[in-house]
Design a protein around this motif. Sequence first.
Motif, PDB file in Angstrom:
ATOM      1  N   ALA A  83      15.266 -24.297 -27.310  1.00  0.00           N
ATOM      2  CA  ALA A  83      16.538 -24.301 -26.532  1.00  0.00           C
ATOM      3  C   ALA A  83      15.666 -25.331 -24.978  1.00  0.00           C
ATOM      4  CB  ALA A  83      17.139 -23.333 -25.790  1.00  0.00           C
ATOM      5  N   GLU A  84      16.680 -26.438 -24.694  1.00  0.00           N
ATOM      6  CA  GLU A  84      15.997 -26.935 -23.599  1.00  0.00           C
ATOM      7  C   GLU A  84      16.724 -26.693 -22.512  1.00  0.00           C
ATOM      8  OE1 GLU A  84      14.943 -31.195 -24.279  1.00  0.00           O
ATOM      9  OE2 GLU A  84      13.834 -30.416 -26.258  1.00  0.00           O
ATOM     10  N   ILE A  85      16.639 -26.336 -21.535  1.00  0.00           N
ATOM     11  CA  ILE A  85      17.897 -26.670 -20.065  1.00  0.00           C
ATOM     12  C   ILE A  85      17.253 -27.431 -19.534  1.00  0.00           C
ATOM     13  CG2 ILE A  85      18.058 -24.302 -17.891  1.00  0.00           C
ATOM     14  CD1 ILE A  85      17.863 -23.145 -21.067  1.00  0.00           C
ATOM     15  N   ALA A  86      18.501 -28.057 -18.950  1.00  0.00           N
ATOM     16  CA  ALA A  86      18.523 -29.618 -18.615  1.00  0.00           C
ATOM     17  C   ALA A  86      19.077 -28.833 -17.148  1.00  0.00           C
ATOM     18  CB  ALA A  86      19.283 -30.510 -18.907  1.00  0.00           C
ATOM     19  N   GLU A  87      18.889 -29.552 -15.898  1.00  0.00           N
ATOM     20  CA  GLU A  87      19.694 -30.196 -14.712  1.00  0.00           C
ATOM     21  C   GLU A  87      20.337 -31.174 -14.844  1.00  0.00           C
ATOM     22  OE1 GLU A  87      19.030 -27.556 -12.661  1.00  0.00           O
ATOM     23  OE2 GLU A  87      17.207 -26.827 -13.552  1.00  0.00           O
ATOM     24  N   VAL A  88      21.360 -30.573 -13.937  1.00  0.00           N
ATOM     25  CA  VAL A  88      22.989 -31.976 -14.276  1.00  0.00           C
ATOM     26  C   VAL A  88      23.086 -32.237 -12.355  1.00  0.00           C
ATOM     27  CG1 VAL A  88      24.192 -30.541 -16.232  1.00  0.00           C
ATOM     28  CG2 VAL A  88      24.974 -30.122 -13.893  1.00  0.00           C
ATOM     29  N   ASP A  89      23.693 -33.261 -12.034  1.00  0.00           N
ATOM     30  CA  ASP A  89      24.978 -33.295 -11.201  1.00  0.00           C
ATOM     31  C   ASP A  89      26.176 -32.770 -10.789  1.00  0.00           C
ATOM     32  OD1 ASP A  89      25.758 -35.289  -9.240  1.00  0.00           O
ATOM     33  OD2 ASP A  89      26.214 -36.965 -10.049  1.00  0.00           O
ATOM     34  N   LYS A  90      25.553 -31.873 -10.026  1.00  0.00           N
ATOM     35  CA  LYS A  90      26.991 -31.075  -9.954  1.00  0.00           C
ATOM     36  C   LYS A  90      27.541 -30.964  -9.079  1.00  0.00           C
ATOM     37  CE  LYS A  90      25.156 -26.535  -9.735  1.00  0.00           C
ATOM     38  NZ  LYS A  90      24.983 -25.344  -9.729  1.00  0.00           N
ATOM     39  N   LYS A  91      27.740 -31.834  -8.422  1.00  0.00           N
ATOM     40  CA  LYS A  91      28.393 -32.933  -7.262  1.00  0.00           C
ATOM     41  C   LYS A  91      29.400 -33.615  -8.475  1.00  0.00           C
ATOM     42  CE  LYS A  91      26.011 -32.823  -2.954  1.00  0.00           C
ATOM     43  NZ  LYS A  91      25.706 -33.604  -2.218  1.00  0.00           N
ATOM     44  N   SER A  92      29.296 -34.128  -9.856  1.00  0.00           N
ATOM     45  CA  SER A  92      30.280 -35.345 -10.801  1.00  0.00           C
ATOM     46  C   SER A  92      31.245 -34.081 -10.963  1.00  0.00           C
ATOM     47  CB  SER A  92      29.316 -35.781 -11.612  1.00  0.00           C
ATOM     48  OG  SER A  92      29.141 -34.852 -12.349  1.00  0.00           O
ATOM     49  N   PHE A  93      30.878 -33.033 -11.528  1.00  0.00           N
ATOM     50  CA  PHE A  93      32.024 -32.340 -12.217  1.00  0.00           C
ATOM     51  C   PHE A  93      32.336 -31.579 -10.991  1.00  0.00           C
ATOM     52  CE2 PHE A  93      28.326 -32.012 -15.451  1.00  0.00           C
ATOM     53  CZ  PHE A  93      29.074 -31.384 -15.610  1.00  0.00           C
ATOM     54  N   GLN A  94      32.225 -30.780  -9.475  1.00  0.00           N
ATOM     55  CA  GLN A  94      33.331 -29.881  -8.675  1.00  0.00           C
ATOM     56  C   GLN A  94      33.961 -31.480  -8.155  1.00  0.00           C
ATOM     57  OE1 GLN A  94      29.015 -29.730  -6.107  1.00  0.00           O
ATOM     58  NE2 GLN A  94      29.924 -27.278  -5.974  1.00  0.00           N
TER      59      GLN A  94
END
Length: 322
Positions: free
Chosen positions: A284-295
């Motif tokens: 598995a690969e753990i990916a960081e995200v642009d959390k603000k885009s979801f919020q």
Amino acid sequence: MPVITPVRLAPLLALALGSAHAVEFRSADIHNSDDYPTVVAVKHMSQLLEQKSGGKHRIKVFNKGALGNEKETIDQLKIGALDIARVNISPMNGICQKTQVPTMPFLFHSVEHMRRSLDGPAGEEILKSCEEQGFIGLAFYDSGARSMYAKKPIRSVADVKGMKVRVQQSDLWVALVGAMGGNATPMPFGEVYTGLKTGLIDAAENNIPSYDSVKHYESAKYYSKTEHSMAPEMLLMSKLIWDKLPKAEQDMVRAAARESVAFQRRKWDEQESKSLAAVKAGGAEIAEVDKKSFQAVMGPVYDKFMTTPDLKRLVKTIQDTK
């Protein structure tokens, strides 16, 4: 409707006699691993209850979905055909309205904030709200932070557009994925592995231990840390069974449940670390995200579900918890 067998009648008869005899309460859990944190936490609760009742009462845990999926075990609790069940809070959303609050996306800003909030007055109010529907809310257990996983990395909300995403069987979760631009596909947890393998769904969302325990990483190797929900687990007891217990024994059950929470949290934290290492070792690969885009797209979800002054008050109480 579940059949009440002669074996099942024995504890019911004991309770009907004012709990004059020892009772082995039956508790359900869907998780496959005997070492899963919620499974061992209820076993620990059983040990505590045995001590408090002088060996009179204990709990037998039936995990691996042996007594049905979460919706089925909730139905069994309602009619008193099952004593206790550990379920995720989401299937209760359509039964006890206030359980929607801890399910709301990005409500908690950290695990510590979630624990403080659910240990406080807001958590107690939510548990108590299920009584009128036939359920005794005994405790909240941790379910970690839920994130998206798929065959490709999801780095911003734009990546979810058009994806078929498995969700729990809950209107709120359908709306949450819809707000992201995905096509929500409700299905039981036990069908997710096959769904991912066959392409019936493109993605799912869950915590790291669940992603690990049923090897979803084999079909969806990218785990993207949206951490969109920290919706907890609920430990519930049938009110029909509860009401047959003397007050002193009700107090024993509730105390044992609450004392099991700290044990479950320790096990949860340990399991998260182990599972993270295991899924990485499995590819598995753990990916960081642009959390603000979801919020930024979650406003309509709050508008749709947090519609009463009570619900809005609970949201604010949790947000203001220090």
